[in-house]
Design a protein around this motif. Structure first.
Motif, PDB file in Angstrom:
ATOM      1  N   ILE A 163       0.842  -1.193   0.000  1.00  0.00           N
ATOM      2  CA  ILE A 163       0.000   0.000   0.000  1.00  0.00           C
ATOM      3  C   ILE A 163       0.880   1.248   0.000  1.00  0.00           C
ATOM      4  N   GLU A 164       1.938   1.245   0.805  1.00  0.00           N
ATOM      5  CA  GLU A 164       2.868   2.383   0.835  1.00  0.00           C
ATOM      6  C   GLU A 164       3.512   2.592  -0.535  1.00  0.00           C
ATOM      7  N   LEU A 165       3.905   1.497  -1.191  1.00  0.00           N
ATOM      8  CA  LEU A 165       4.491   1.583  -2.531  1.00  0.00           C
ATOM      9  C   LEU A 165       3.503   2.230  -3.504  1.00  0.00           C
ATOM     10  N   LEU A 192       3.112   5.961  -2.766  1.00  0.00           N
ATOM     11  CA  LEU A 192       4.258   6.742  -3.245  1.00  0.00           C
ATOM     12  C   LEU A 192       4.177   6.944  -4.757  1.00  0.00           C
ATOM     13  N   LEU A 193       3.849   5.903  -5.466  1.00  0.00           N
ATOM     14  CA  LEU A 193       3.756   5.969  -6.918  1.00  0.00           C
ATOM     15  C   LEU A 193       2.677   6.950  -7.359  1.00  0.00           C
ATOM     16  N   GLU A 194       1.582   6.995  -6.635  1.00  0.00           N
ATOM     17  CA  GLU A 194       0.447   7.851  -6.984  1.00  0.00           C
ATOM     18  C   GLU A 194       0.414   9.173  -6.215  1.00  0.00           C
ATOM     19  N   ALA A 195       1.452   9.460  -5.439  1.00  0.00           N
ATOM     20  CA  ALA A 195       1.461  10.670  -4.613  1.00  0.00           C
ATOM     21  C   ALA A 195       1.313  11.933  -5.463  1.00  0.00           C
ATOM     22  N   SER A 196       0.460  12.825  -5.006  1.00  0.00           N
ATOM     23  CA  SER A 196       0.225  14.065  -5.754  1.00  0.00           C
ATOM     24  C   SER A 196       1.506  14.899  -5.856  1.00  0.00           C
ATOM     25  N   LYS A 201       3.565  13.344  -8.686  1.00  0.00           N
ATOM     26  CA  LYS A 201       2.958  13.681  -9.971  1.00  0.00           C
ATOM     27  C   LYS A 201       3.171  15.154 -10.309  1.00  0.00           C
ATOM     28  N   ALA A 202       3.058  16.029  -9.302  1.00  0.00           N
ATOM     29  CA  ALA A 202       3.266  17.466  -9.527  1.00  0.00           C
ATOM     30  C   ALA A 202       4.713  17.750  -9.927  1.00  0.00           C
ATOM     31  N   ALA A 203       5.661  17.065  -9.300  1.00  0.00           N
ATOM     32  CA  ALA A 203       7.073  17.248  -9.659  1.00  0.00           C
ATOM     33  C   ALA A 203       7.322  16.822 -11.101  1.00  0.00           C
ATOM     34  N   VAL A 204       6.712  15.719 -11.512  1.00  0.00           N
ATOM     35  CA  VAL A 204       6.856  15.241 -12.890  1.00  0.00           C
ATOM     36  C   VAL A 204       6.254  16.255 -13.855  1.00  0.00           C
TER      37      VAL A 204
END
Length: 173
Positions: A116-118, A121-125, A128-131
């Protein structure tokens, strides 16, 4: 107590914007390129466990000894995707995530906190904002987030070949 494992996940950036007739091709090409990058970094597919496809990506568990390779694979994958995207449309861009924690290896789906933590992290806003912010300068082909635990073990422990503490320190938030 379950054994500590290396966790790896990836997601195709912008998959929802890909035409329906190209979705399977993009997904399969992403699977192939990620597998090639992992093999190049010395991560064997036979060691993978707790695999869970996410539609346009996947989550999986590997032996803890594969942790540095999971991180280093991003470097090779960046080059392969760059070359692929010069020749083919739509371009494929990936978000990657690496974590480490105690995990029970199971058959079939099973929710466990590290997985769940993984996924979070992958879906963290913030990720995504940094990308997206990077994309205003140059579209990111591969973006990698490494959990603090994985960073301390593999990078600060100087087990990775491509990511070094002195390089990554300026990118940590």
């Amino acid at each position: 107590m379950p054994a500590t494992k290396a966790l790896f996940g990836y997601d195709v950036i912008g998959a929802s914007g890909v035409d329906d007739d190209l979705l399977d091709e993009v997904r399969q090409k992403a699977v192939d390129l990620v597998q090639e990058a992992l093999e190049h970094a010395g991560v064997e597919a036979a060691g993978r466990a707790n695999y869970s496809a996410t539609g346009d990506g996947s989550l999986a568990v590997y032996p803890e000894s594969d942790l540095p390779g999971l991180i280093d694979a991003a470097h090779f994958l960046q080059g392969r995707l760059y070359l692929h995207n010069r020749e083919f449309l739509p371009p494929i861009r990936l978000r990657l995530c690496v974590h480490t924690a105690p995990v029970r290896v199971v058959d079939g789906d099973h929710f466990q906190r590290p997985t769940i933590e993984l996924a979070r992290l992958l879906e963290a806003s913030a990720f995504k904002a940094a990308v997206r912010r990077m994309g205003t300068y140059h579209p990111a082909t591969v973006a990698l987030v490494v959990s603090d635990q994985a960073y301390r073990v593999a990078v600060r422990g100087q087990h990775t070949q491509r990511l070094r503490p002195t390089i990554s320190a300026k990118w940590r938030w």
